[in-house]
Write a protein that holds these residues in place. Structure first.
Motif, PDB file in Angstrom:
ATOM      1  N   ASN A 123       0.811  -1.219   0.000  1.00  0.00           N
ATOM      2  CA  ASN A 123       0.000   0.000   0.000  1.00  0.00           C
ATOM      3  C   ASN A 123       0.847   1.273   0.000  1.00  0.00           C
ATOM      4  O   ASN A 123       0.315   2.365   0.091  1.00  0.00           O
ATOM      5  N   ILE A 124       2.157   1.117  -0.071  1.00  0.00           N
ATOM      6  CA  ILE A 124       3.048   2.281  -0.037  1.00  0.00           C
ATOM      7  C   ILE A 124       3.156   2.878  -1.433  1.00  0.00           C
ATOM      8  O   ILE A 124       3.348   2.162  -2.416  1.00  0.00           O
ATOM      9  N   ARG A 125       3.022   4.182  -1.513  1.00  0.00           N
ATOM     10  CA  ARG A 125       3.138   4.865  -2.809  1.00  0.00           C
ATOM     11  C   ARG A 125       4.522   4.617  -3.393  1.00  0.00           C
ATOM     12  O   ARG A 125       5.509   4.628  -2.667  1.00  0.00           O
ATOM     13  N   PRO A 126       4.593   4.445  -4.702  1.00  0.00           N
ATOM     14  CA  PRO A 126       5.908   4.265  -5.322  1.00  0.00           C
ATOM     15  C   PRO A 126       6.731   5.558  -5.233  1.00  0.00           C
ATOM     16  O   PRO A 126       6.174   6.655  -5.178  1.00  0.00           O
ATOM     17  N   THR A 127       8.049   5.398  -5.206  1.00  0.00           N
ATOM     18  CA  THR A 127       8.934   6.565  -5.191  1.00  0.00           C
ATOM     19  C   THR A 127       8.755   7.346  -6.482  1.00  0.00           C
ATOM     20  O   THR A 127       8.699   6.773  -7.564  1.00  0.00           O
ATOM     21  N   LEU A 128       8.655   8.629  -6.338  1.00  0.00           N
ATOM     22  CA  LEU A 128       8.482   9.505  -7.481  1.00  0.00           C
ATOM     23  C   LEU A 128       9.850   9.973  -7.957  1.00  0.00           C
ATOM     24  O   LEU A 128      10.683  10.414  -7.168  1.00  0.00           O
ATOM     25  N   TYR A 129      10.070   9.841  -9.241  1.00  0.00           N
ATOM     26  CA  TYR A 129      11.303  10.341  -9.854  1.00  0.00           C
ATOM     27  C   TYR A 129      10.887  11.468 -10.787  1.00  0.00           C
ATOM     28  O   TYR A 129      10.066  12.287 -10.423  1.00  0.00           O
ATOM     29  N   SER A 130      11.434  11.522 -11.946  1.00  0.00           N
ATOM     30  CA  SER A 130      11.059  12.549 -12.917  1.00  0.00           C
ATOM     31  C   SER A 130       9.544  12.532 -13.100  1.00  0.00           C
ATOM     32  O   SER A 130       8.953  11.466 -13.273  1.00  0.00           O
ATOM     33  N   PHE A 131       8.917  13.719 -13.045  1.00  0.00           N
ATOM     34  CA  PHE A 131       7.452  13.725 -13.152  1.00  0.00           C
ATOM     35  C   PHE A 131       6.947  14.986 -13.822  1.00  0.00           C
ATOM     36  O   PHE A 131       7.643  15.993 -13.901  1.00  0.00           O
ATOM     37  N   THR A 132       5.737  14.875 -14.306  1.00  0.00           N
ATOM     38  CA  THR A 132       5.031  16.026 -14.862  1.00  0.00           C
ATOM     39  C   THR A 132       3.735  16.195 -14.085  1.00  0.00           C
ATOM     40  O   THR A 132       3.232  15.259 -13.460  1.00  0.00           O
ATOM     41  N   ILE A 133       3.195  17.397 -14.155  1.00  0.00           N
ATOM     42  CA  ILE A 133       1.950  17.728 -13.468  1.00  0.00           C
ATOM     43  C   ILE A 133       0.839  17.842 -14.506  1.00  0.00           C
ATOM     44  O   ILE A 133       1.019  18.453 -15.557  1.00  0.00           O
ATOM     45  N   ASP A 134      -0.294  17.256 -14.183  1.00  0.00           N
ATOM     46  CA  ASP A 134      -1.489  17.397 -15.010  1.00  0.00           C
ATOM     47  C   ASP A 134      -2.135  18.732 -14.622  1.00  0.00           C
ATOM     48  O   ASP A 134      -2.625  18.886 -13.497  1.00  0.00           O
ATOM     49  N   GLN A 135      -2.116  19.669 -15.521  1.00  0.00           N
ATOM     50  CA  GLN A 135      -2.606  21.024 -15.238  1.00  0.00           C
ATOM     51  C   GLN A 135      -4.050  21.014 -14.734  1.00  0.00           C
ATOM     52  O   GLN A 135      -4.405  21.780 -13.838  1.00  0.00           O
ATOM     53  N   ASN A 136      -4.891  20.144 -15.276  1.00  0.00           N
ATOM     54  CA  ASN A 136      -6.290  20.083 -14.841  1.00  0.00           C
ATOM     55  C   ASN A 136      -6.408  19.613 -13.400  1.00  0.00           C
ATOM     56  O   ASN A 136      -7.281  20.062 -12.654  1.00  0.00           O
ATOM     57  N   LYS A 137      -5.514  18.713 -12.983  1.00  0.00           N
ATOM     58  CA  LYS A 137      -5.551  18.198 -11.616  1.00  0.00           C
ATOM     59  C   LYS A 137      -4.922  19.168 -10.616  1.00  0.00           C
ATOM     60  O   LYS A 137      -5.103  19.027  -9.413  1.00  0.00           O
ATOM     61  N   ALA A 138      -4.165  20.137 -11.117  1.00  0.00           N
ATOM     62  CA  ALA A 138      -3.530  21.122 -10.231  1.00  0.00           C
ATOM     63  C   ALA A 138      -4.542  22.113  -9.672  1.00  0.00           C
ATOM     64  O   ALA A 138      -4.212  22.905  -8.791  1.00  0.00           O
ATOM     65  N   LYS A 139      -5.758  22.078 -10.181  1.00  0.00           N
ATOM     66  CA  LYS A 139      -6.881  22.859  -9.645  1.00  0.00           C
ATOM     67  C   LYS A 139      -6.631  24.373  -9.627  1.00  0.00           C
ATOM     68  O   LYS A 139      -7.166  25.086  -8.789  1.00  0.00           O
ATOM     69  N   GLY A 140      -5.781  24.857 -10.522  1.00  0.00           N
ATOM     70  CA  GLY A 140      -5.542  26.297 -10.590  1.00  0.00           C
ATOM     71  C   GLY A 140      -4.579  26.831  -9.555  1.00  0.00           C
ATOM     72  O   GLY A 140      -4.307  28.031  -9.523  1.00  0.00           O
ATOM     73  N   PHE A 141      -4.043  25.963  -8.699  1.00  0.00           N
ATOM     74  CA  PHE A 141      -3.069  26.423  -7.710  1.00  0.00           C
ATOM     75  C   PHE A 141      -1.792  26.834  -8.432  1.00  0.00           C
ATOM     76  O   PHE A 141      -1.340  26.168  -9.347  1.00  0.00           O
ATOM     77  N   ARG A 142      -1.202  27.931  -7.987  1.00  0.00           N
ATOM     78  CA  ARG A 142       0.086  28.362  -8.534  1.00  0.00           C
ATOM     79  C   ARG A 142       1.233  27.878  -7.673  1.00  0.00           C
ATOM     80  O   ARG A 142       2.375  27.819  -8.099  1.00  0.00           O
ATOM     81  N   ILE A 143       0.942  27.546  -6.426  1.00  0.00           N
ATOM     82  CA  ILE A 143       1.898  26.933  -5.506  1.00  0.00           C
ATOM     83  C   ILE A 143       1.121  25.874  -4.735  1.00  0.00           C
ATOM     84  O   ILE A 143      -0.006  26.130  -4.290  1.00  0.00           O
ATOM     85  N   PHE A 144       1.702  24.682  -4.625  1.00  0.00           N
ATOM     86  CA  PHE A 144       0.987  23.592  -3.964  1.00  0.00           C
ATOM     87  C   PHE A 144       1.946  22.455  -3.622  1.00  0.00           C
ATOM     88  O   PHE A 144       3.132  22.500  -3.958  1.00  0.00           O
ATOM     89  N   ARG A 145       1.423  21.458  -2.949  1.00  0.00           N
ATOM     90  CA  ARG A 145       2.154  20.220  -2.659  1.00  0.00           C
ATOM     91  C   ARG A 145       1.450  19.094  -3.415  1.00  0.00           C
ATOM     92  O   ARG A 145       0.274  19.214  -3.748  1.00  0.00           O
ATOM     93  N   ILE A 146       2.190  18.005  -3.667  1.00  0.00           N
ATOM     94  CA  ILE A 146       1.595  16.887  -4.397  1.00  0.00           C
ATOM     95  C   ILE A 146       1.495  15.660  -3.499  1.00  0.00           C
ATOM     96  O   ILE A 146       2.353  15.420  -2.647  1.00  0.00           O
ATOM     97  N   LEU A 147       0.449  14.895  -3.705  1.00  0.00           N
ATOM     98  CA  LEU A 147       0.171  13.717  -2.900  1.00  0.00           C
ATOM     99  C   LEU A 147       1.310  12.703  -2.962  1.00  0.00           C
ATOM    100  O   LEU A 147       1.618  12.058  -1.967  1.00  0.00           O
ATOM    101  N   HIS A 148       1.949  12.532  -4.111  1.00  0.00           N
ATOM    102  CA  HIS A 148       3.008  11.537  -4.257  1.00  0.00           C
ATOM    103  C   HIS A 148       4.295  11.915  -3.528  1.00  0.00           C
ATOM    104  O   HIS A 148       5.120  11.045  -3.248  1.00  0.00           O
ATOM    105  N   ALA A 149       4.497  13.185  -3.245  1.00  0.00           N
ATOM    106  CA  ALA A 149       5.703  13.660  -2.544  1.00  0.00           C
ATOM    107  C   ALA A 149       5.367  14.972  -1.843  1.00  0.00           C
ATOM    108  O   ALA A 149       5.750  16.055  -2.278  1.00  0.00           O
ATOM    109  N   PRO A 150       4.616  14.903  -0.735  1.00  0.00           N
ATOM    110  CA  PRO A 150       4.098  16.127  -0.103  1.00  0.00           C
ATOM    111  C   PRO A 150       5.163  17.056   0.477  1.00  0.00           C
ATOM    112  O   PRO A 150       4.863  18.213   0.755  1.00  0.00           O
TER     113      PRO A 150
END
Length: 183
Positions: A123-150
């Protein structure tokens, strides 16, 4: 839109580092939720802290300098709570130019298809390496944290350009695609 990781620049010598987060649980700062004002916060500087003070001190529990906060407010960044701190140094001097920054907005915005993740174990999230952000999922935030690497602070391309023009001392901003899972 491109996204960037923002943090204290570790390449700068003699920077301040902190020990702990005062009376706040650091994990509360990773939830992306509004916190009740904690009252006066005392943060201890590491005995090995240098004299250089940039716009950001620390990582999981980031401290932002008052000039950096003023710039973010000028840019209408309104999803960050600021809690003033008393930074206690090894020489008994108390510095009051910084505030603990609670970034409101923990989003599941990693574009899994266009990102590199390690192997998932149970149940442990996989380690995040190189990644991109889905703009639609960013909900318009200009600064935020991500669930995969808070612990990471993510900013959008527009804020990146504005902060680059501001020339914020000792702030490192680099594309999320360059993340290696550690830095």
């Amino acid at each position: 839109m491109k996204y960037y990781i923002m943090k204290q620049d570790p390449r700068i010598a003699n920077q301040a580092t902190t020990i702990g987060s005062g009376d706040l649980d650091p994990l509360d700062l990773l939830d992306g939720k509004v916190l009740p004002p904690p009252g006066e916060l005392d943060i201890q500087l590491s005995p090995r802290s240098g004299n250089h003070r940039g716009c950001i001190i620390g990582g999981v529990v980031p401290l932002f300098h008052k000039k950096f906060i003023a710039k973010l407010k000028e840019l209408n960044i309104d999803n960050v709570q600021y809690f003033p701190v008393n930074m206690h140094g090894p020489t008994d001097m108390i510095e009051k130019a910084y505030s603990l920054a609670n970034i409101i907005g923990l989003v599941d915005a990693v574009d899994i298809t266009n990102s590199t993740l390690g192997e998932k174990i149970g149940n442990i999230r996989p380690t995040l390496y190189s990644f991109t952000i889905d703009q639609n999922k960013a909900k318009g935030f200009r600064i935020f944290r991500i669930l995969h690497a808070p612990a990471l602070i993510i900013i959008d391309e527009i804020l990146y350009k504005e902060l680059t023009e501001f020339k914020a001392p000792a702030v490192l901003m680099y594309p999320t695609e360059e993340y290696d899972g550690w830095s």
